[in-house]
Motif scaffolding. Sequence first.
Motif, mmCIF file in Angstrom:
data_model
loop_
_atom_site.group_PDB
_atom_site.id
_atom_site.type_symbol
_atom_site.label_atom_id
_atom_site.label_comp_id
_atom_site.label_asym_id
_atom_site.label_seq_id
_atom_site.Cartn_x
_atom_site.Cartn_y
_atom_site.Cartn_z
ATOM 1 N N LYS A 113 3.111 11.313 9.811
ATOM 2 C CA LYS A 113 2.124 10.746 10.728
ATOM 3 C C LYS A 113 2.786 10.609 12.090
ATOM 4 O O LYS A 113 3.948 10.213 12.186
ATOM 5 N N THR A 140 8.426 5.534 5.421
ATOM 6 C CA THR A 140 7.422 4.630 5.963
ATOM 7 C C THR A 140 6.250 4.567 4.996
ATOM 8 O O THR A 140 5.915 5.565 4.361
ATOM 9 N N LYS A 146 -0.313 2.858 6.415
ATOM 10 C CA LYS A 146 -0.447 2.256 7.740
ATOM 11 C C LYS A 146 -1.235 3.173 8.669
ATOM 12 O O LYS A 146 -1.106 4.384 8.628
ATOM 13 N N LEU A 168 1.719 1.441 12.487
ATOM 14 C CA LEU A 168 2.789 2.335 12.949
ATOM 15 C C LEU A 168 3.261 1.952 14.350
ATOM 16 O O LEU A 168 4.448 2.030 14.652
ATOM 17 N N PHE A 176 6.648 9.536 11.763
ATOM 18 C CA PHE A 176 6.996 8.793 10.558
ATOM 19 C C PHE A 176 6.777 9.689 9.343
ATOM 20 O O PHE A 176 5.841 10.481 9.317
#
Length: 115
Positions: A55, A17, A21, A26, A46
Motif C-alpha cells: 500500500k 504493516t 489500515k 498508514l 508499506f
Amino acid sequence: MIPVPATTRVWLAAGVTDMRKGFNGLAALAEKTLKLDPHTGHLFVFRGRRGDLLKIIWWDGQGACLFSKRLEKGRFVWPSPADGKVHVTPAQLAMLLEGIDWRLPRRTWRPLTTG
C-alpha cells in the motif's frame, strides 16, 4: 505507474504493516514510526506480512491518495525491520512494483569493447 514528481521522495517502511489500515492509519504510522509528515507530498510504501501486498499513501496537494498492489505470484523484496525506513528512487520503486529485486539491479547487456 504512479506519476511521481521529480522532487518527491519515496520512503519504504521496513518490516511488516497491518494491511487492514486505510489512509488515516498508514498516515499515522508514517508520522509516528517513520517520523515523517505524511502531508509533504512524499510517497510512503508499506508491505503486508505475507509479502504479496503493498500500500502506498501520497498527498498530491489536493487530497490523499491510497494505492495498493497485490502480486499473484512471488513476494515484494523488502528491507529488514532493523532498517527502520529506507529511501529509494522512483526507478527503484518502479522495479519494486514489478516484483524485481530493486536492491541489486543487473544489466542484461554490457558492451564488449569501447569505440
